[in-house]
Design an enzyme around this catalytic site. Structure first.
Site, short mmCIF file in Angstrom:
data_model
loop_
_atom_site.label_atom_id
_atom_site.label_comp_id
_atom_site.label_asym_id
_atom_site.label_seq_id
_atom_site.Cartn_x
_atom_site.Cartn_y
_atom_site.Cartn_z
N LYS A 103 25.37 50.54 17.59
CA LYS A 103 24.04 50.76 17.02
C LYS A 103 22.99 50.24 17.99
O LYS A 103 22.80 49.03 18.12
CB LYS A 103 23.85 50.08 15.67
N CYS A 214 16.60 37.17 27.17
CA CYS A 214 17.09 36.08 26.32
C CYS A 214 17.24 34.79 27.12
O CYS A 214 17.03 33.70 26.60
CB CYS A 214 18.41 36.46 25.69
N GLU A 312 11.01 30.95 20.96
CA GLU A 312 11.27 32.03 21.92
C GLU A 312 10.13 33.05 21.83
O GLU A 312 9.96 33.73 20.83
CB GLU A 312 12.59 32.70 21.58
P1 NAD Z 1 16.68 41.78 16.62
O1 NAD Z 1 17.55 40.67 16.16
O2 NAD Z 1 15.46 42.10 15.87
O3 NAD Z 1 17.51 43.14 16.68
C1 NAD Z 1 18.76 43.22 17.33
C2 NAD Z 1 19.58 44.31 16.68
O4 NAD Z 1 19.83 43.93 15.32
C3 NAD Z 1 18.88 45.67 16.62
O5 NAD Z 1 19.83 46.68 16.83
C4 NAD Z 1 18.33 45.71 15.22
O6 NAD Z 1 18.19 47.03 14.70
C5 NAD Z 1 19.41 44.96 14.44
N1 NAD Z 1 18.89 44.36 13.21
C6 NAD Z 1 17.62 43.92 12.97
N2 NAD Z 1 17.53 43.46 11.70
C7 NAD Z 1 18.76 43.59 11.14
C8 NAD Z 1 19.31 43.28 9.87
N3 NAD Z 1 18.55 42.75 8.90
N4 NAD Z 1 20.62 43.53 9.65
C9 NAD Z 1 21.39 44.08 10.62
N5 NAD Z 1 20.93 44.41 11.83
C10 NAD Z 1 19.64 44.17 12.10
O7 NAD Z 1 16.37 41.46 18.15
P2 NAD Z 1 15.46 42.31 19.14
O8 NAD Z 1 14.05 42.08 18.78
O9 NAD Z 1 15.96 43.72 19.23
O10 NAD Z 1 15.80 41.62 20.54
C11 NAD Z 1 15.23 40.43 20.93
C12 NAD Z 1 16.18 39.27 20.65
O11 NAD Z 1 17.44 39.52 21.26
C13 NAD Z 1 15.69 37.98 21.25
O12 NAD Z 1 15.82 36.94 20.30
C14 NAD Z 1 16.63 37.75 22.42
O13 NAD Z 1 16.80 36.42 22.78
C15 NAD Z 1 17.88 38.35 21.94
N6 NAD Z 1 18.76 38.68 23.07
C16 NAD Z 1 19.82 37.87 23.35
C17 NAD Z 1 20.66 38.14 24.42
C18 NAD Z 1 21.84 37.27 24.73
O14 NAD Z 1 22.70 37.68 25.50
N7 NAD Z 1 21.94 36.07 24.20
C19 NAD Z 1 20.39 39.23 25.25
C20 NAD Z 1 19.28 40.03 24.97
C21 NAD Z 1 18.47 39.75 23.85
#
Ligand code: NAD
Length: 408
Positions: A103, A214, A312
């Site tokens: 997804k 991240c 963050e």
């Molecule tokens: P997000 O958590 O909003 O979304 C990530 C994914 O989760 C998306 O596909 C989204 O559709 C899904 N999602 C959102 N709400 C959900 C729910 N209630 N239930 C199930 N799935 C849900 O994050 P984002 O805004 O897309 O990305 C930014 C975040 O990702 C930052 O916090 C960043 O640090 C993190 N990140 C971490 C890494 C790592 O390797 N540690 C790498 C890249 C990004």
């Protein structure tokens, strides 16, 4: 073959990610697409070097320890590196014999959909890689709660990572692997003779990919006696990081992913202006109020306690935190809820070794920032999550151990 097809479609995949999220097409072309292709190839080449085991039982027994696929993997990924983050899950999950439901983030589904077409073209059997775009609260949640999905590998925010632990408990106890947020420290010690390079890479570590990383080195800890010299260098370097048109190959960074996210980042900047000292703001940047452009900004927080030093931001914002002694740096570096990555600069070998024990992160770069490769694990501790992407260790997330004991 799929790895090659990704490179054959380097132009198109780069443009798709650029158009979806506003990062520069140049970065997608130089880093994201080749990195995605390389990881898939590396994983495919690695998998037949991994053997099962035979335990040293008695002469009348044969006890085999086999690695078996888990079954169906749900991969739920963010928008900041749409192709890379997808492949960080897909490559080891497919190599270890699983099927995957990927997804993509709702902001960035295009390259994942194109990847699915390329996978069919490469000959991957239908149903092995499924791309299911949708909103998090609907599609992501359905994946989290599904009783026929055996494992979810998630990259995204800490907040949503915690939901997946709940979904698992409320459904079939599927395995959950979480790569979540970070607030990585970059510590500059006075023993470093490479202040120029440290400043150049401090700017890179904070502003690359618009700071939507991240592991962005968003807290720069500087030893007090080199603070003034370092700040001069850092400000000069920051002048090079003004955002530009994401489609222009000369742009170093583009714009943020959505208006909503840009407003969130700008709110952090507004709050920080009230709480801390603003030490760098872009001059003559006429796009600051246009669409989702946000220019690099630097604050100084002597206390290390303000919102901007702990939350963050996921945008091009650095906080400089001065410190006196090594133990202060360690305390500040370890003082957030995250423990994903970190960097430090020192020419003192003993200090490097000492700090490599003391700084509690999953990936520590010494005399560089944000070093990683397909061969080295990437993951965190604390509320940055658990389980590693990349490296042979990532294969363990998608395999179970099965003991088969034969009595003669
Ligand atoms: P997000 O958590 O909003 O979304 C990530 C994914 O989760 C998306 O596909 C989204 O559709 C899904 N999602 C959102 N709400 C959900 C729910 N209630 N239930 C199930 N799935 C849900 O994050 P984002 O805004 O897309 O990305 C930014 C975040 O990702 C930052 O916090 C960043 O640090 C993190 N990140 C971490 C890494 C790592 O390797 N540690 C790498 C890249 C990004």
């Amino acid at each position: 073959k799929l790895s090659q097809l990704i490179m054959d479609n380097q132009d198109e995949l780069s443009i798709l990610d650029c158009l979806d999220v506003g990062k520069t097409s140049q970065d997608c072309y130089i880093y994201d697409v080749p990195g995605t292709s390389e990881l898939l190839q590396w994983s495919a080449e690695a998998i037949d070097k991994i053997m099962d085991e035979i335990a040293p039982t008695g002469n009348n027994d044969l006890a085999m320890i086999r690695k078996v696929p888990l079954g169906v993997i749900g991969a739920v990924v963010p928008w900041n590196y749409p192709l890379n983050m997808a492949m960080w899950k897909l490559a080891p999950a497919l190599a270890t014999g699983n099927s995957v439901i990927l997804k993509p983030a709702e902001q960035s589904p295009l390259s994942a959909l194109r990847l699915a077409e390329l996978a069919i073209e490469a000959g991957l059997p239908e149903g092995v890689l499924n791309v299911l775009p949708g909103f998090g609260e609907i599609t992501g949640k359905a994946i989290g709660l599904h009783n026929d999905i055996d494992c979810v590998a998630f990259t995204g925010s800490t907040e949503v990572g915690k939901y997946f632990l709940e979904y698992s408990g409320k459904s079939n106890m599927k395995q959950i692997w979480l790569e979540c947020g970070g607030k990585s420290p970059n510590i500059i010690f006075n023993s470093s003779k490479r202040l120029d390079e440290a400043a150049e890479l401090a700017a890179f570590g904070g502003f690359f990919n618009q700071g939507e990383v991240c592991s962005a080195n968003s807290r720069v800890l500087v030893q007090k006696d080199i603070l003034n010299d370092f700040l001069k260098l850092l400000k000069t370097e920051t002048d090079n990081w003004l955002p530009g048109d994401p489609l222009d190959p000369k742009s170093k960074i583009g714009c943020l992913v959505t208006e909503e996210h840009a407003l969130r980042v700008k709110k952090y900047i507004t709050n920080a202006k009230k709480e801390t000292e603003l030490i760098y703001e872009a001059k003559n940047f006429d796009r600051q109020s246009v669409g989702t452009f946000v220019a690099p900004t630097i604050f100084m927080d002597e206390s290390a306690s303000k919102e901007i030093s702990n939350e963050e931001v996921f945008g091009p914002v650095l906080t400089v935190i001065p410190f006196e002694k090594e133990e202060d740096a360690i305390r500040i570096a370890n003082g957030t809820k995250y423990a994903l990555a970190g960097s430090l600069w020192t020419d003192d070998l003993s200090q490097a070794h000492r700090l490599s024990n003391e700084i509690h992160v999953g990936a520590l770069s010494i005399n560089t920032v944000d070093a990683f490769s397909s061969m080295t694990p990437f993951g965190g501790f604390k509320q940055s999550g658990f389980g590693n992407d990349l490296s042979l260790h990532s294969f363990d997330k998608y395999s179970g151990l099965k003991t088969v004991w034969i009595k003669y």
